[in-house]
Scaffold this motif. Sequence first.
Motif, PDB file in Angstrom:
ATOM      1  N   LEU A 127      29.112  14.589  20.450  1.00 44.08           N
ATOM      2  CA  LEU A 127      29.939  14.801  21.421  1.00 44.08           C
ATOM      3  C   LEU A 127      30.099  16.467  21.628  1.00 44.08           C
ATOM      4  CD1 LEU A 127      32.649  14.313  23.108  1.00 44.08           C
ATOM      5  CD2 LEU A 127      33.754  14.423  21.139  1.00 44.08           C
ATOM      6  N   VAL A 128      30.084  17.227  20.651  1.00 53.33           N
ATOM      7  CA  VAL A 128      30.039  18.588  20.742  1.00 53.33           C
ATOM      8  C   VAL A 128      28.944  18.884  21.325  1.00 53.33           C
ATOM      9  CG1 VAL A 128      30.122  20.646  19.551  1.00 53.33           C
ATOM     10  CG2 VAL A 128      31.747  18.892  18.855  1.00 53.33           C
ATOM     11  N   ARG A 129      27.657  18.648  21.132  1.00 53.90           N
ATOM     12  CA  ARG A 129      26.442  18.942  21.603  1.00 53.90           C
ATOM     13  C   ARG A 129      26.390  18.548  23.365  1.00 53.90           C
ATOM     14  NH1 ARG A 129      24.855  18.050  16.515  1.00 53.90           N
ATOM     15  NH2 ARG A 129      24.258  15.893  16.995  1.00 53.90           N
ATOM     16  N   TYR A 130      26.983  17.393  23.529  1.00 55.71           N
ATOM     17  CA  TYR A 130      26.970  16.969  24.968  1.00 55.71           C
ATOM     18  C   TYR A 130      27.846  17.714  25.691  1.00 55.71           C
ATOM     19  CZ  TYR A 130      28.397  14.106  28.884  1.00 55.71           C
ATOM     20  OH  TYR A 130      28.730  13.766  30.105  1.00 55.71           O
ATOM     21  N   MET A 131      28.964  18.236  25.186  1.00 56.10           N
ATOM     22  CA  MET A 131      29.727  19.260  25.881  1.00 56.10           C
ATOM     23  C   MET A 131      29.479  20.491  26.084  1.00 56.10           C
ATOM     24  SD  MET A 131      33.850  17.641  24.937  1.00 56.10           S
ATOM     25  CE  MET A 131      34.536  18.193  26.641  1.00 56.10           C
ATOM     26  N   ARG A 132      28.657  20.892  25.055  1.00 56.29           N
ATOM     27  CA  ARG A 132      27.990  22.123  25.391  1.00 56.29           C
ATOM     28  C   ARG A 132      26.955  22.182  26.367  1.00 56.29           C
ATOM     29  NH1 ARG A 132      27.279  23.640  19.082  1.00 56.29           N
ATOM     30  NH2 ARG A 132      29.179  24.650  18.536  1.00 56.29           N
ATOM     31  N   ALA A 133      26.132  21.014  26.321  1.00 54.04           N
ATOM     32  CA  ALA A 133      25.263  20.828  27.547  1.00 54.04           C
ATOM     33  C   ALA A 133      25.669  20.825  29.067  1.00 54.04           C
ATOM     34  CB  ALA A 133      24.481  19.710  27.015  1.00 54.04           C
ATOM     35  N   MET A 134      26.807  20.110  29.076  1.00 58.36           N
ATOM     36  CA  MET A 134      27.598  19.888  30.344  1.00 58.36           C
ATOM     37  C   MET A 134      28.590  21.127  30.723  1.00 58.36           C
ATOM     38  SD  MET A 134      26.251  17.011  31.200  1.00 58.36           S
ATOM     39  CE  MET A 134      25.145  16.042  30.563  1.00 58.36           C
ATOM     40  N   ARG A 135      28.652  22.062  29.650  1.00 61.25           N
ATOM     41  CA  ARG A 135      29.593  23.170  29.873  1.00 61.25           C
ATOM     42  C   ARG A 135      29.741  23.593  31.513  1.00 61.25           C
ATOM     43  NH1 ARG A 135      30.224  28.470  25.951  1.00 61.25           N
ATOM     44  NH2 ARG A 135      31.640  29.753  27.523  1.00 61.25           N
ATOM     45  N   PRO A 136      28.325  24.142  32.079  1.00 65.51           N
ATOM     46  CA  PRO A 136      28.693  24.353  33.257  1.00 65.51           C
ATOM     47  C   PRO A 136      29.444  23.763  34.328  1.00 65.51           C
ATOM     48  CG  PRO A 136      26.242  24.704  32.558  1.00 65.51           C
ATOM     49  CD  PRO A 136      27.002  23.988  31.529  1.00 65.51           C
ATOM     50  N   TYR A 137      29.217  22.394  34.163  1.00 62.19           N
ATOM     51  CA  TYR A 137      29.527  21.298  34.988  1.00 62.19           C
ATOM     52  C   TYR A 137      31.272  21.326  34.769  1.00 62.19           C
ATOM     53  CZ  TYR A 137      24.870  20.151  35.988  1.00 62.19           C
ATOM     54  OH  TYR A 137      23.566  20.054  36.045  1.00 62.19           O
ATOM     55  N   ILE A 138      31.510  21.485  33.524  1.00 58.80           N
ATOM     56  CA  ILE A 138      33.025  21.149  33.079  1.00 58.80           C
ATOM     57  C   ILE A 138      33.696  22.556  33.483  1.00 58.80           C
ATOM     58  CG2 ILE A 138      34.562  21.001  31.054  1.00 58.80           C
ATOM     59  CD1 ILE A 138      32.366  19.394  29.671  1.00 58.80           C
ATOM     60  N   GLU A 139      33.013  23.803  33.409  1.00 60.40           N
ATOM     61  CA  GLU A 139      33.754  24.769  33.854  1.00 60.40           C
ATOM     62  C   GLU A 139      33.991  24.889  35.227  1.00 60.40           C
ATOM     63  OE1 GLU A 139      32.061  28.070  30.380  1.00 60.40           O
ATOM     64  OE2 GLU A 139      30.947  27.728  31.964  1.00 60.40           O
ATOM     65  N   ASN A 140      33.106  24.398  36.052  1.00 61.21           N
ATOM     66  CA  ASN A 140      32.920  24.453  37.354  1.00 61.21           C
ATOM     67  C   ASN A 140      33.497  23.601  38.486  1.00 61.21           C
ATOM     68  OD1 ASN A 140      31.950  27.531  37.562  1.00 61.21           O
ATOM     69  ND2 ASN A 140      30.416  26.475  36.230  1.00 61.21           N
ATOM     70  N   MET A 141      33.281  22.146  37.926  1.00 61.35           N
ATOM     71  CA  MET A 141      33.299  21.143  38.822  1.00 61.35           C
ATOM     72  C   MET A 141      33.953  19.675  38.180  1.00 61.35           C
ATOM     73  SD  MET A 141      29.539  19.800  39.925  1.00 61.35           S
ATOM     74  CE  MET A 141      28.963  21.572  40.328  1.00 61.35           C
ATOM     75  N   TRP A 142      33.712  19.620  36.927  1.00 63.43           N
ATOM     76  CA  TRP A 142      34.298  18.195  36.410  1.00 63.43           C
ATOM     77  C   TRP A 142      35.049  18.450  35.380  1.00 63.43           C
ATOM     78  CZ3 TRP A 142      31.160  15.782  31.719  1.00 63.43           C
ATOM     79  CH2 TRP A 142      31.675  14.422  31.387  1.00 63.43           C
ATOM     80  N   THR A 143      36.474  17.893  35.727  1.00 66.64           N
ATOM     81  CA  THR A 143      37.476  17.641  35.032  1.00 66.64           C
ATOM     82  C   THR A 143      37.678  16.320  34.126  1.00 66.64           C
ATOM     83  OG1 THR A 143      38.937  16.705  36.589  1.00 66.64           O
ATOM     84  CG2 THR A 143      39.058  19.178  36.432  1.00 66.64           C
ATOM     85  N   THR A 144      37.477  16.406  32.813  1.00 66.40           N
ATOM     86  CA  THR A 144      37.588  15.212  32.045  1.00 66.40           C
ATOM     87  C   THR A 144      38.490  15.216  31.096  1.00 66.40           C
ATOM     88  OG1 THR A 144      35.523  13.756  31.086  1.00 66.40           O
ATOM     89  CG2 THR A 144      35.658  16.104  30.296  1.00 66.40           C
ATOM     90  N   GLY A 145      38.295  13.912  30.169  1.00 70.45           N
ATOM     91  CA  GLY A 145      39.407  13.681  29.214  1.00 70.45           C
ATOM     92  C   GLY A 145      38.872  12.350  28.732  1.00 70.45           C
TER      93      GLY A 145
END
Length: 429
Positions: A127-145
């Motif tokens: 989970l942590v590595r996935y979120m690191r990989a997706m960090r540019p998307y989470i920072e800029n366009m994808w809100t998740t939970g």
Amino acid sequence: MSELDTPMTCPSTAARAGHREPRKSSPSTISPATSSGPLISLSWTDHVTGHQGHLVVDRLVRGVASGGLRMREGCTLDEVAGLARGMTMKEALHYDVDDPAVRYIPLGGAKGGIDCDPQDPEAYGVLVRYMRAMRPYIENMWTTGEDLGLTQDLVDRAAAEAGLISSVQAVYPLLDDEAAARQRLADAFAVEIDGIGLDELVGGCGVAESLLAALDRTGTPRAGTRVSVQGLGTMGGATARFLSRAGLKVVAVADIKGTIANPDGLDVEALLAARDAFGTVDRAALRPADTELPGDAWLAADAEVLVPAAVSYAVDTTNEASVRARWIVEAANMPVLPEAEELLAARGITVLPDVVVNSGTNAWWWWTLFGDIGADADEAFAYTRRAMRALIDQMLARAEADGTTPRAAAHAIVADRLPVIAERFGWYS
């Protein structure tokens, strides 16, 4: 190789390489307004464990899309794409195009998924590595939970470890007062009612109110109406509580160990108190009259209402004939396959679709963050009940007028609203 260097493969590339998974039909039928396909669709492979993860951004509104992150063994890109389309629909359904006083303006739809058993000892690291990989998307366009297999606490902890400010930080630039909005949401997440967090309860409140609105519309009395629930986690547990307190009789619940049943009604509060973090009930809490049945027994329960609140694809053409209920209320995402829904409809069984029924949790986040409601349980429940009842009434009225199913009616409403949203906020901006 760092997590950001982990390969991400577009589905078209995977298909050319001969590695694309067989497509599984999604109950979230693509409406004309979303048939052009997602804006972003990618897959990721964890360099440590080999587990795969996926992200699909179906649509952006004001540059942002909303949708949870699920973790389950067997999660596929097609599944995530269907869920992302569903999120586009949920956002559109909760947009009041005629009320300028509403602060919440819809976002686009997105979804993330990780193919891993959440109880695997390696799951948190994945989970942590996935979120690191997706960090540019989470920072800029994808809100998740949180979603299936993950709690919000776990998502928040992993997001912090991955170097993110928040799993919903992409929406912060759209807020009038970011500090006040973030505090309001934090205060709301701190609210507990009878040992269960408000964030868990609002979704179940929305599911329960959807059913109650449908029952009221048909003149069906609440007292004596029997309910069978698959899944006693966040959504299923809260739904069972609200339905029980509304006077309905919960006669069966299913978890990973099997089905617990009692034709005279289960003690829902006792079962909720005996759950572990994954929604599994300690059987020591059962009463002498409670019986243990196989895991799929919930589907054939002698009940008027079925609430699939766990996995996707729970009802298909191999098991739909065992359904004896009058209503199926989709608390889970995509639990009824379209081919099965056609057969159910032919037998007079009504499916209340996920895009409406379980949309309350997502809407509550934004009602709270944008300031339509405060960090107050009574206000949250009242707002949720009004919104869900209005949506159900509108959907069922449209279905009756058009001579279609509730799902087709919901999709028709979305098809009407998406062009309005695009005209006001742009197709991609």
